[in-house]
Design an enzyme around this catalytic site. Structure first.
Site, PDB file in Angstrom:
ATOM      1  N   GLY A 100     -48.344 -18.555 -19.339  1.00 38.95           N
ATOM      2  CA  GLY A 100     -49.450 -19.372 -18.659  1.00 38.95           C
ATOM      3  C   GLY A 100     -50.219 -20.417 -19.504  1.00 38.95           C
ATOM      4  N   ALA A 101     -49.941 -20.457 -20.877  1.00 37.26           N
ATOM      5  CA  ALA A 101     -50.657 -21.384 -21.698  1.00 37.26           C
ATOM      6  C   ALA A 101     -49.792 -22.509 -21.986  1.00 37.26           C
ATOM      7  CB  ALA A 101     -50.974 -20.684 -23.075  1.00 37.26           C
ATOM      8  N   GLY A 102     -48.545 -22.497 -21.293  1.00 33.55           N
ATOM      9  CA  GLY A 102     -47.582 -23.472 -21.372  1.00 33.55           C
ATOM     10  C   GLY A 102     -47.853 -24.526 -20.483  1.00 33.55           C
ATOM     11  N   PHE A 103     -46.898 -25.486 -20.303  1.00 27.01           N
ATOM     12  CA  PHE A 103     -46.836 -26.756 -19.757  1.00 27.01           C
ATOM     13  C   PHE A 103     -47.071 -26.620 -18.201  1.00 27.01           C
ATOM     14  CE2 PHE A 103     -44.176 -30.291 -17.769  1.00 27.01           C
ATOM     15  CZ  PHE A 103     -45.125 -31.002 -17.510  1.00 27.01           C
ATOM     16  N   ILE A 104     -46.165 -25.671 -17.572  1.00 28.13           N
ATOM     17  CA  ILE A 104     -46.244 -25.465 -16.105  1.00 28.13           C
ATOM     18  C   ILE A 104     -47.270 -24.536 -15.772  1.00 28.13           C
ATOM     19  CG2 ILE A 104     -44.832 -24.779 -14.031  1.00 28.13           C
ATOM     20  CD1 ILE A 104     -42.309 -25.821 -15.549  1.00 28.13           C
TER      21      ILE A 104
ATOM     22  N   TYR B  10     -28.378 -20.942 -22.505  1.00 34.83           N
ATOM     23  CA  TYR B  10     -29.823 -21.074 -22.052  1.00 34.83           C
ATOM     24  C   TYR B  10     -29.580 -20.805 -20.584  1.00 34.83           C
ATOM     25  CZ  TYR B  10     -33.838 -22.789 -19.681  1.00 34.83           C
ATOM     26  OH  TYR B  10     -34.918 -22.953 -18.713  1.00 34.83           O
TER      27      TYR B  10
ATOM     28  N   ARG C  85     -30.332 -37.153 -13.201  1.00 32.33           N
ATOM     29  CA  ARG C  85     -31.230 -35.977 -13.063  1.00 32.33           C
ATOM     30  C   ARG C  85     -32.074 -36.120 -12.131  1.00 32.33           C
ATOM     31  NH1 ARG C  85     -27.891 -34.637 -16.278  1.00 32.33           N
ATOM     32  NH2 ARG C  85     -28.127 -33.681 -18.284  1.00 32.33           N
TER      33      ARG C  85
HETATM   34  N1  NAD Z   1     -40.315 -27.911 -18.379  1.00 29.21           N
HETATM   35  C1  NAD Z   1     -39.122 -27.987 -17.690  1.00 29.21           C
HETATM   36  O1  NAD Z   1     -38.713 -28.952 -17.365  1.00 29.21           O
HETATM   37  C2  NAD Z   1     -38.593 -27.182 -16.823  1.00 29.21           C
HETATM   38  C3  NAD Z   1     -37.329 -27.026 -16.192  1.00 29.21           C
HETATM   39  C4  NAD Z   1     -36.816 -25.951 -15.598  1.00 29.21           C
HETATM   40  C5  NAD Z   1     -37.190 -24.858 -15.743  1.00 29.21           C
HETATM   41  N2  NAD Z   1     -38.334 -24.466 -16.595  1.00 29.21           N
HETATM   42  C6  NAD Z   1     -38.727 -23.142 -16.549  1.00 29.21           C
HETATM   43  O2  NAD Z   1     -40.424 -23.172 -16.519  1.00 29.21           O
HETATM   44  C7  NAD Z   1     -40.975 -22.042 -17.297  1.00 29.21           C
HETATM   45  C8  NAD Z   1     -42.029 -22.679 -18.314  1.00 29.21           C
HETATM   46  O3  NAD Z   1     -41.524 -23.751 -18.674  1.00 29.21           O
HETATM   47  P1  NAD Z   1     -42.582 -24.855 -19.710  1.00 29.21           P
HETATM   48  O4  NAD Z   1     -42.028 -26.167 -19.473  1.00 29.21           O
HETATM   49  O5  NAD Z   1     -43.933 -24.667 -19.022  1.00 29.21           O
HETATM   50  O6  NAD Z   1     -42.611 -24.474 -21.031  1.00 29.21           O
HETATM   51  P2  NAD Z   1     -43.683 -24.217 -22.058  1.00 29.21           P
HETATM   52  O7  NAD Z   1     -42.783 -23.947 -23.549  1.00 29.21           O
HETATM   53  O8  NAD Z   1     -44.548 -25.323 -22.173  1.00 29.21           O
HETATM   54  O9  NAD Z   1     -44.290 -22.814 -21.838  1.00 29.21           O
HETATM   55  C9  NAD Z   1     -43.907 -21.566 -22.145  1.00 29.21           C
HETATM   56  C10 NAD Z   1     -44.682 -20.484 -22.518  1.00 29.21           C
HETATM   57  O10 NAD Z   1     -44.117 -19.323 -22.810  1.00 29.21           O
HETATM   58  C11 NAD Z   1     -44.707 -19.054 -23.867  1.00 29.21           C
HETATM   59  N3  NAD Z   1     -43.861 -17.950 -24.606  1.00 29.21           N
HETATM   60  C12 NAD Z   1     -42.850 -18.132 -24.897  1.00 29.21           C
HETATM   61  N4  NAD Z   1     -42.163 -16.926 -25.335  1.00 29.21           N
HETATM   62  C13 NAD Z   1     -43.031 -16.057 -25.176  1.00 29.21           C
HETATM   63  C14 NAD Z   1     -42.964 -14.592 -25.342  1.00 29.21           C
HETATM   64  N5  NAD Z   1     -42.130 -13.929 -25.961  1.00 29.21           N
HETATM   65  N6  NAD Z   1     -43.979 -13.797 -24.883  1.00 29.21           N
HETATM   66  C15 NAD Z   1     -45.135 -14.442 -24.040  1.00 29.21           C
HETATM   67  N7  NAD Z   1     -44.922 -15.703 -24.132  1.00 29.21           N
HETATM   68  C16 NAD Z   1     -44.019 -16.425 -24.578  1.00 29.21           C
HETATM   69  C17 NAD Z   1     -45.083 -20.035 -24.954  1.00 29.21           C
HETATM   70  O11 NAD Z   1     -46.040 -19.863 -25.911  1.00 29.21           O
HETATM   71  C18 NAD Z   1     -45.364 -21.044 -23.867  1.00 29.21           C
HETATM   72  O12 NAD Z   1     -47.003 -20.976 -23.653  1.00 29.21           O
HETATM   73  C19 NAD Z   1     -39.690 -21.526 -18.142  1.00 29.21           C
HETATM   74  O13 NAD Z   1     -39.242 -20.452 -17.840  1.00 29.21           O
HETATM   75  C20 NAD Z   1     -38.788 -22.597 -18.037  1.00 29.21           C
HETATM   76  O14 NAD Z   1     -37.329 -22.028 -18.314  1.00 29.21           O
HETATM   77  C21 NAD Z   1     -38.843 -25.495 -17.029  1.00 29.21           C
END
Ligand code: NAD
Length: 365
Positions: free
Chosen positions: A8-12, A176, A244
């Site tokens: 939840g601290a990540g981008f989405i 992946y 894409r």
């Molecule tokens: N961004 C994209 O373009 C995209 C596209 C397709 C799918 N996704 C999926 O969306 C989801 C989120 O992607 P995002 O872009 O927000 O990624 P992000 O890297 O910004 O966020 C992922 C978060 O997960 C946390 N994390 C990683 N490993 C962890 C662990 N072992 N335990 C707890 N936390 C952990 C990271 O610290 C980070 O805050 C992912 O599952 C990704 O596969 C993203």
């Protein structure tokens, strides 16, 4: 709703959390704040309850699950670098632990929404004049080495045409993608067997403001923008004609909230329904940034990339969701955000060199 967002601290995750809070829901986050997504503690929106922990650890899940009713599972390891075992350790083992705990007495959780990816489709669906609908094998490295970018028909070896890919057939062509499909299958199997509602959302290429530039290993918009901010032209892989589907993070956040609130169990593509080439994206960004530079295509390629990724979006449309933000608006917002950030210099060169050193990015002969 009481919602747990892993990653939840990540981008989405942050964007979805903000939307949930705005709508009056309670949000807990389980995140280990790991690089390359983070290079220090993030400034999280007020109101989110952060449990700093790792989805590979049962005790961290226990702390975070508490009385939450729904889980948005976004934490994962995603990388083009050859960290194969970590992909499976984080993505599949982490998910299996969640279900073990749900069965061991966490009845408060009734629904799991998994953030998955177009990567599960690999090369996706094509049409062959002779053999009908086909799903190509992974592209051969010896063909890529010679600059042959398009996959052949897996039956007759002839030329084929890319089609939109619906949710029915998933054939990953990268480690992946395989780890995400394994994660999906766990959610599907264990959810069905044990009466836990589940939804799988397969996102297109998610873009938008605040996509962390320190992760310069993937994400076309951030990579092109980071180069432009250093006065360098966009450097495109292959010939730049890869298709894409770019989707704005705010549109993805709306889809996530809808899935948490009650989308019927199943897998859904979450994308704009509009295909663009990477060359289109580079040109739009150059226009938005007002830079007089030409995109370059020196024949570099990344092992494991799909040639095209064009999802079919009618399932989400039928459920009442549609993307609202176009590519130019995404590019403009990202450029404005990126150019207001400090310390851009630190990241770009290192990521580029590492991808070449590990053989992740190569050059055709
Ligand atoms: N961004 C994209 O373009 C995209 C596209 C397709 C799918 N996704 C999926 O969306 C989801 C989120 O992607 P995002 O872009 O927000 O990624 P992000 O890297 O910004 O966020 C992922 C978060 O997960 C946390 N994390 C990683 N490993 C962890 C662990 N072992 N335990 C707890 N936390 C952990 C990271 O610290 C980070 O805050 C992912 O599952 C990704 O596969 C993203």
């Amino acid at each position: 709703m009481r919602v747990l967002i892993t990653g939840g601290a990540g981008f989405i995750g942050q964007r979805t959390g903000e939307l949930l809070l705005k709508q009056g829901h309670q949000v807990t986050i389980l995140d280990n704040l790991s690089p390359p997504a983070h290079d220090g503690p993030p400034a999280l929106p007020a109101g989110m309850d952060l449990v700093e922990g790792d989805i590979r650890k049962r005790e961290d899940w226990v702390k975070a699950l508490k009385e939450n009713e729904v889980v948005l599972h976004l934490a994962d390891h995603h990388d083009y670098l050859p960290s194969f075992s970590k992909l499976f350790h984080v993505n599949t083992v982490g998910t299996a632990i969640l279900f073990e705990l749900l069965l061991e007495g966490k009845p408060s959780v009734r629904r799991v929404v998994l953030g998955s990816s177009m990567a599960v489709y690999g090369e996706g669906k094509y049409r062959c004049g002779k053999d009908g609908d086909v799903y190509p094998q992974p592209r051969r490295v010896d063909a890529l080495e010679r600059g042959i970018w398009d996959p052949p028909c897996p039956v007759c070896g002839g030329a084929i045409t890319p089609m939109v890919t619906d949710e029915s057939v998933a054939r990953p062509t990268s480690a992946y993608g395989l780890s995400k499909l394994a994660q999906e299958e766990l959610v599907r199997l264990l959810g069905d067997r044990h009466g836990i509602e589940w939804v799988i959302l397969r996102y297109g290429a998610v873009q938008g403001r605040a996509q962390p530039f320190q992760n310069a290993y993937y994400g076309a918009l951030r990579i092109f923008a980071l180069r432009l901010a250093h006065g360098q032209p966009p450097l495109l892989l292959e010939d730049g004609n890869q298709l894409r589907d770019f989707i704005d993070v705010d549109d993805v956040a709306r889809a996530n909230v809808m899935a948490l609130a009650g989308l019927p169990t199943g897998a859904y593509n979450v994308a704009s329904g509009r295909a663009h080439t990477l060359m289109d994206l580079a040109r739009i960004l150059l226009r938005v940034a007002e830079r007089d530079l030409a995109p370059e295509t020196p024949g570099r390629y990344r092992v494991g990339d799909a040639r095209h990724a064009v999802p079919e979006v009618s399932r989400m449309k039928a459920a009442g969701w549609e993307a609202q933000i176009g590519l130019e608006a995404m590019a403009r917002e990202y450029w404005q955000w990126l150019t207001s950030q400090p310390n851009l210099d630190t990241y770009f060169e290192g990521a580029d060199h590492l991808m070449e050193r590990t053989g992740t990015v190569r050059v055709a002969r």
